[in-house]
Design a protein around this motif. Structure first.
Motif, short mmCIF file in Angstrom:
data_model
loop_
_atom_site.label_atom_id
_atom_site.label_comp_id
_atom_site.label_asym_id
_atom_site.label_seq_id
_atom_site.Cartn_x
_atom_site.Cartn_y
_atom_site.Cartn_z
N VAL A 191 0.82 -1.22 0.00
CA VAL A 191 0.00 0.00 0.00
C VAL A 191 0.85 1.27 0.00
CG1 VAL A 191 -1.65 1.34 1.36
CG2 VAL A 191 -2.04 -1.08 0.95
N PRO A 192 1.92 1.38 0.81
CA PRO A 192 2.73 2.61 0.73
C PRO A 192 3.34 2.86 -0.64
CG PRO A 192 3.23 1.40 2.73
CD PRO A 192 2.37 0.49 1.90
N VAL A 193 3.66 1.79 -1.37
CA VAL A 193 4.22 1.96 -2.72
C VAL A 193 3.15 2.40 -3.70
CG1 VAL A 193 5.39 0.76 -4.60
CG2 VAL A 193 6.02 0.27 -2.24
N ILE A 194 1.96 1.80 -3.62
CA ILE A 194 0.87 2.17 -4.53
C ILE A 194 0.47 3.63 -4.34
CG2 ILE A 194 -1.53 1.69 -5.13
CD1 ILE A 194 -1.06 -1.21 -4.43
N ALA A 195 0.51 4.09 -3.08
CA ALA A 195 0.05 5.45 -2.79
C ALA A 195 0.95 6.52 -3.40
CB ALA A 195 -0.03 5.65 -1.28
N ILE A 196 2.20 6.21 -3.72
CA ILE A 196 3.14 7.21 -4.21
C ILE A 196 3.56 6.96 -5.66
CG2 ILE A 196 5.26 6.05 -3.49
CD1 ILE A 196 4.39 9.80 -3.16
N PHE A 209 13.62 2.38 3.90
CA PHE A 209 14.34 3.50 3.31
C PHE A 209 14.10 3.59 1.81
CE2 PHE A 209 16.75 3.62 7.26
CZ PHE A 209 16.93 4.98 7.42
N ALA A 210 13.94 2.45 1.14
CA ALA A 210 13.65 2.47 -0.30
C ALA A 210 12.32 3.16 -0.57
CB ALA A 210 13.64 1.05 -0.85
N VAL A 211 11.30 2.82 0.21
CA VAL A 211 10.00 3.48 0.04
C VAL A 211 10.10 4.96 0.40
CG1 VAL A 211 7.58 3.48 0.75
CG2 VAL A 211 8.79 1.31 0.47
N GLY A 212 10.91 5.27 1.41
CA GLY A 212 11.13 6.67 1.76
C GLY A 212 11.78 7.45 0.62
N TYR A 213 12.71 6.83 -0.09
CA TYR A 213 13.32 7.49 -1.25
C TYR A 213 12.29 7.70 -2.36
CZ TYR A 213 17.77 6.36 0.98
OH TYR A 213 18.82 6.27 1.87
N MET A 214 11.36 6.77 -2.51
CA MET A 214 10.30 6.94 -3.50
C MET A 214 9.43 8.15 -3.17
SD MET A 214 8.81 3.20 -4.58
CE MET A 214 7.66 4.01 -5.69
N TYR A 215 9.06 8.29 -1.90
CA TYR A 215 8.25 9.43 -1.50
C TYR A 215 9.02 10.74 -1.67
CZ TYR A 215 4.26 6.94 0.47
OH TYR A 215 3.11 6.20 0.62
N LEU A 216 10.28 10.73 -1.30
CA LEU A 216 11.07 11.95 -1.41
C LEU A 216 11.24 12.39 -2.86
CD1 LEU A 216 12.64 13.99 0.30
CD2 LEU A 216 14.67 12.56 -0.01
N GLY A 248 -4.77 9.65 0.03
CA GLY A 248 -4.07 8.42 -0.31
C GLY A 248 -2.60 8.47 0.08
N ILE A 249 -1.95 9.60 -0.17
CA ILE A 249 -0.54 9.74 0.19
C ILE A 249 -0.38 9.72 1.71
CG2 ILE A 249 1.44 11.28 0.08
CD1 ILE A 249 0.49 12.20 -2.63
N ALA A 250 -1.30 10.39 2.42
CA ALA A 250 -1.24 10.40 3.88
C ALA A 250 -1.44 8.99 4.44
CB ALA A 250 -2.27 11.35 4.45
N PHE A 251 -2.36 8.23 3.83
CA PHE A 251 -2.59 6.86 4.28
C PHE A 251 -1.36 5.99 4.01
CE2 PHE A 251 -4.24 2.51 3.61
CZ PHE A 251 -4.80 2.30 4.86
N GLY A 252 -0.70 6.20 2.87
CA GLY A 252 0.52 5.46 2.58
C GLY A 252 1.63 5.77 3.58
N LEU A 253 1.76 7.04 3.95
CA LEU A 253 2.75 7.42 4.96
C LEU A 253 2.40 6.82 6.32
CD1 LEU A 253 3.35 11.16 4.05
CD2 LEU A 253 4.97 9.27 3.78
N PHE A 254 1.10 6.74 6.61
CA PHE A 254 0.67 6.12 7.87
C PHE A 254 1.05 4.65 7.91
CE2 PHE A 254 -2.67 3.75 10.15
CZ PHE A 254 -2.44 4.22 11.43
N MET A 255 0.83 3.92 6.81
CA MET A 255 1.19 2.52 6.76
C MET A 255 2.70 2.33 6.81
SD MET A 255 -1.71 1.25 6.90
CE MET A 255 -1.09 -0.44 6.94
N LEU A 256 3.43 3.28 6.20
CA LEU A 256 4.89 3.21 6.27
C LEU A 256 5.37 3.41 7.71
CD1 LEU A 256 7.51 2.95 4.63
CD2 LEU A 256 7.52 5.42 4.38
#
Length: 224
Positions: free
Chosen positions: A28-33, A120-127, A43-51
């Motif tokens: 879900v965090p990957v799909i949201a971003i 951290f990989a998902v964090g780099y995607m969001y950034l 959706g982005i906030a929910f992905g960050l919440f799941m992360l």
């Protein structure tokens, strides 16, 4: 409902719940971003919440691993959820120390290390989704590129094909390097000693008293 039916339903429900949990935590965090321009804020906030939930799970696993490695005596079974749920109170004793549990703890430590790389990989995607100029690619990193860059950063290889540009990206990279070095120096260096150490006897005092009584009895019979 019979006991057999309850066990059968539990046997079916547990894998389904596990798959759903893994989906919500890792997918879900990957799909949201994936498309930040088209994704709604909710959706982005929910992905960050799941992360954030995945980070909490990783810290919870790390807490259990540290307790097993160093045999910490604590009454707290949980790191985060003890204040929300009533955790089971027990005597101030370390975790059981068996060879099978040692190997399992090492495997859990390795899983915790892999989860850290994925977080951290998902964090780099969001950034890179919020700021395309955060990395040298000039666009949002894909999931494969993010995992590749996170793994290269954690292992301090540094090929240079993808490198951070913005200040926030550099701070996140430095943070991952510090955490990865902590895993290597603090945890992974303790694995060999952790696997080789002898388990402590559970009833050391009772064993000593038994030997002393046996020695006195043997001495008394010898005199007779």
């Amino acid at each position: 409902m019979s006991t057999y039916m309850k066990k059968k339903l539990a046997f079916i429900a547990l894998p389904i719940l596990l798959c759903l949990s893994l989906f919500y935590l890792f997918v879900v965090p990957v799909i949201a971003i994936l498309n930040p321009e088209e994704a709604p804020i909710f959706g982005i906030a929910f992905g960050l919440f799941m992360l954030a939930q995945l980070v909490m799970l990783n810290l919870e696993i790390g807490y259990v691993v540290i307790k097993s490695f160093y045999q910490l005596k604590t009454d707290r079974d949980s790191l985060f959820f003890g204040s929300v749920f009533r955790y089971r109170t027990r005597k101030n004793e370390p975790l059981p120390d068996y060879p099978v549990m040692r190997i399992g703890t090492v495997l859990v430590c390795f899983i915790c290390y892999l989860i850290t790389i994925y977080v951290f990989a998902v964090g780099y995607m969001y950034l890179s989704g919020f700021d395309a100029n955060s990395f040298s690619t000039g666009s949002q990193l894909t999931l494969i590129d993010s995992i590749y860059f996170s793994l290269v950063t954690a292992t301090t290889v540094g090929y240079g094909d993808i490198h951070p540009i913005s200040a926030s990206a550099k701070i996140m990279v430095m943070f991952e390097i510090v955490i990865a070095l902590m895993y290597v120096v603090v945890m992974f260096s303790s694995i060999s000693n952790f696997l080789k150490k002898e388990p402590k006897p559970k009833h050391k005092e009772k064993d000593t008293l038994s030997k002393l009584r046996g020695y006195r009895l043997k001495k008394h019979l010898t005199k007779q």
